[in-house]
Design a protein around this motif. Structure first.
Motif, PDB file in Angstrom:
ATOM      1  N   LYS A  20       0.830  -1.208   0.000  1.00 10.01           N
ATOM      2  CA  LYS A  20       0.000   0.000   0.000  1.00 10.01           C
ATOM      3  C   LYS A  20       0.868   1.264   0.000  1.00 10.01           C
ATOM      4  O   LYS A  20       0.575   2.222  -0.711  1.00 10.01           O
ATOM      5  CB  LYS A  20      -0.939   0.018   1.216  1.00 10.01           C
ATOM      6  CG  LYS A  20      -1.968  -1.081   1.224  1.00 10.01           C
ATOM      7  CD  LYS A  20      -2.991  -0.920   0.153  1.00 10.01           C
ATOM      8  CE  LYS A  20      -4.095  -0.020   0.630  1.00 10.01           C
ATOM      9  NZ  LYS A  20      -5.159   0.142  -0.343  1.00 10.01           N
ATOM     10  N   GLN A  23       2.345   1.789  -3.464  1.00 12.68           N
ATOM     11  CA  GLN A  23       1.346   2.342  -4.375  1.00 12.68           C
ATOM     12  C   GLN A  23       1.146   3.832  -4.118  1.00 12.68           C
ATOM     13  O   GLN A  23       1.023   4.620  -5.055  1.00 12.68           O
ATOM     14  CB  GLN A  23       0.016   1.605  -4.217  1.00 12.68           C
ATOM     15  CG  GLN A  23       0.037   0.206  -4.749  1.00 12.68           C
ATOM     16  CD  GLN A  23      -1.297  -0.488  -4.552  1.00 12.68           C
ATOM     17  OE1 GLN A  23      -2.294   0.119  -4.177  1.00 12.68           O
ATOM     18  NE2 GLN A  23      -1.316  -1.780  -4.797  1.00 12.68           N
ATOM     19  N   TYR A  38      -4.972   9.885 -17.620  1.00 10.35           N
ATOM     20  CA  TYR A  38      -6.371   9.593 -17.324  1.00 10.35           C
ATOM     21  C   TYR A  38      -7.280  10.511 -18.148  1.00 10.35           C
ATOM     22  O   TYR A  38      -8.236  10.049 -18.766  1.00 10.35           O
ATOM     23  CB  TYR A  38      -6.663   9.757 -15.823  1.00 10.35           C
ATOM     24  CG  TYR A  38      -8.124   9.559 -15.510  1.00 10.35           C
ATOM     25  CD1 TYR A  38      -8.633   8.291 -15.282  1.00 10.35           C
ATOM     26  CD2 TYR A  38      -9.013  10.635 -15.478  1.00 10.35           C
ATOM     27  CE1 TYR A  38      -9.973   8.094 -15.021  1.00 10.35           C
ATOM     28  CE2 TYR A  38     -10.351  10.451 -15.218  1.00 10.35           C
ATOM     29  CZ  TYR A  38     -10.827   9.183 -14.990  1.00 10.35           C
ATOM     30  OH  TYR A  38     -12.162   8.995 -14.753  1.00 10.35           O
ATOM     31  N   ASN A  61      -8.113   2.970 -15.865  1.00  6.08           N
ATOM     32  CA  ASN A  61      -8.457   2.531 -14.519  1.00  6.08           C
ATOM     33  C   ASN A  61      -7.217   2.352 -13.651  1.00  6.08           C
ATOM     34  O   ASN A  61      -7.258   2.585 -12.444  1.00  6.08           O
ATOM     35  CB  ASN A  61      -9.293   1.257 -14.557  1.00  6.08           C
ATOM     36  CG  ASN A  61     -10.695   1.527 -15.057  1.00  6.08           C
ATOM     37  OD1 ASN A  61     -11.197   2.642 -14.964  1.00  6.08           O
ATOM     38  ND2 ASN A  61     -11.341   0.504 -15.600  1.00  6.08           N
ATOM     39  N   LYS A  62      -6.088   1.951 -14.242  1.00  5.09           N
ATOM     40  CA  LYS A  62      -4.848   1.830 -13.471  1.00  5.09           C
ATOM     41  C   LYS A  62      -4.350   3.219 -13.058  1.00  5.09           C
ATOM     42  O   LYS A  62      -3.873   3.414 -11.938  1.00  5.09           O
ATOM     43  CB  LYS A  62      -3.792   1.080 -14.274  1.00  5.09           C
ATOM     44  CG  LYS A  62      -2.562   0.709 -13.481  1.00  5.09           C
ATOM     45  CD  LYS A  62      -2.857  -0.032 -12.179  1.00  5.09           C
ATOM     46  CE  LYS A  62      -3.294  -1.450 -12.386  1.00  5.09           C
ATOM     47  NZ  LYS A  62      -3.384  -2.210 -11.114  1.00  5.09           N
ATOM     48  N   HIS A  65      -6.457   4.199 -10.222  1.00  4.86           N
ATOM     49  CA  HIS A  65      -6.043   3.439  -9.046  1.00  4.86           C
ATOM     50  C   HIS A  65      -4.887   4.136  -8.329  1.00  4.86           C
ATOM     51  O   HIS A  65      -4.923   4.327  -7.109  1.00  4.86           O
ATOM     52  CB  HIS A  65      -5.628   2.023  -9.459  1.00  4.86           C
ATOM     53  CG  HIS A  65      -4.944   1.260  -8.386  1.00  4.86           C
ATOM     54  ND1 HIS A  65      -5.629   0.593  -7.403  1.00  4.86           N
ATOM     55  CD2 HIS A  65      -3.636   1.073  -8.124  1.00  4.86           C
ATOM     56  CE1 HIS A  65      -4.754   0.025  -6.578  1.00  4.86           C
ATOM     57  NE2 HIS A  65      -3.541   0.300  -7.002  1.00  4.86           N
ATOM     58  N   TYR A  66      -3.869   4.527  -9.068  1.00  3.09           N
ATOM     59  CA  TYR A  66      -2.712   5.167  -8.447  1.00  3.09           C
ATOM     60  C   TYR A  66      -3.039   6.573  -7.943  1.00  3.09           C
ATOM     61  O   TYR A  66      -2.488   7.008  -6.931  1.00  3.09           O
ATOM     62  CB  TYR A  66      -1.517   5.191  -9.394  1.00  3.09           C
ATOM     63  CG  TYR A  66      -0.811   3.854  -9.438  1.00  3.09           C
ATOM     64  CD1 TYR A  66      -0.087   3.408  -8.341  1.00  3.09           C
ATOM     65  CD2 TYR A  66      -0.892   3.039 -10.549  1.00  3.09           C
ATOM     66  CE1 TYR A  66       0.546   2.181  -8.355  1.00  3.09           C
ATOM     67  CE2 TYR A  66      -0.252   1.810 -10.573  1.00  3.09           C
ATOM     68  CZ  TYR A  66       0.468   1.382  -9.478  1.00  3.09           C
ATOM     69  OH  TYR A  66       1.093   0.171  -9.489  1.00  3.09           O
ATOM     70  N   VAL A  68      -5.905   7.484  -6.677  1.00  6.74           N
ATOM     71  CA  VAL A  68      -6.620   7.269  -5.418  1.00  6.74           C
ATOM     72  C   VAL A  68      -5.646   6.771  -4.346  1.00  6.74           C
ATOM     73  O   VAL A  68      -5.694   7.214  -3.195  1.00  6.74           O
ATOM     74  CB  VAL A  68      -7.793   6.285  -5.613  1.00  6.74           C
ATOM     75  CG1 VAL A  68      -8.399   5.884  -4.283  1.00  6.74           C
ATOM     76  CG2 VAL A  68      -8.845   6.903  -6.523  1.00  6.74           C
ATOM     77  N   ALA A  69      -4.741   5.866  -4.722  1.00 12.36           N
ATOM     78  CA  ALA A  69      -3.774   5.328  -3.763  1.00 12.36           C
ATOM     79  C   ALA A  69      -2.871   6.420  -3.205  1.00 12.36           C
ATOM     80  O   ALA A  69      -2.382   6.299  -2.076  1.00 12.36           O
ATOM     81  CB  ALA A  69      -2.925   4.245  -4.426  1.00 12.36           C
ATOM     82  N   LEU A  79     -12.022  10.224  -8.802  1.00 18.76           N
ATOM     83  CA  LEU A  79     -12.760   8.977  -8.569  1.00 18.76           C
ATOM     84  C   LEU A  79     -14.258   9.246  -8.483  1.00 18.76           C
ATOM     85  O   LEU A  79     -15.062   8.532  -9.094  1.00 18.76           O
ATOM     86  CB  LEU A  79     -12.273   8.302  -7.290  1.00 18.76           C
ATOM     87  CG  LEU A  79     -13.046   7.059  -6.856  1.00 18.76           C
ATOM     88  CD1 LEU A  79     -12.891   5.945  -7.883  1.00 18.76           C
ATOM     89  CD2 LEU A  79     -12.581   6.612  -5.488  1.00 18.76           C
TER      90      LEU A  79
END
Length: 93
Positions: A20, A23, A38, A61-62, A65-66, A68-69, A79
Motif C-alpha cells: 500500500k 502504491q 487519465y 483505470n490503473k 487506481h494510483y 486514489v492510492a 474517482l
C-alpha cells in the motif's frame, strides 16, 4: 504472492502495508502523469468491446487506481467524477 512464498513465516500484514505504501509513493511521484493520461484516455471514451478499447479502459483505470492510492484530494475528486459519469458497469466498479 512471490515474496510470501520465499519466507518461512510470512508476515502478510507487513507485506500488505509495504504494498500500500509503495502504491501511494508511486501515485504521488507520478500524479501529474497519471492525471494527464487519465484525462487523455477519458476524452471521447466510448464503451466498445474491442482490444484497443479494453486496453485503454485498463490503463485509464490503473491511472485512477494510483491517483486514489496517493491519498490526494485530486485523486478522490477524479474517482467521484468517474463514478458519477459512468456509462457502464466496468466504470462504476
Amino acid at each position: 504472492n512471490g515474496l510470501s512464498q520465499e519466507m518461512s513465516q510470512p508476515d502478510f500484514d507487513a507485506i500488505h502495508d509495504v504494498h500500500k505504501n509503495l502504491q501511494k509513493k508511486i501515485g504521488l511521484s507520478f500524479s501529474d502523469w497519471f492525471k494527464a493520461e487519465y484525462q487523455r484516455l477519458s476524452k471521447n471514451a466510448v464503451f466498445e468491446l474491442t482490444p484497443k478499447a479494453y486496453g485503454e479502459r485498463a490503463l485509464r483505470n490503473k491511472c485512477l487506481h494510483y491517483l486514489v492510492a496517493s491519498g490526494s484530494s485530486d485523486g478522490m475528486q477524479i474517482l467521484t467524477d468517474h463514478y458519477e459519469k459512468a456509462t457502464n458497469m466496468t466504470d462504476e466498479i
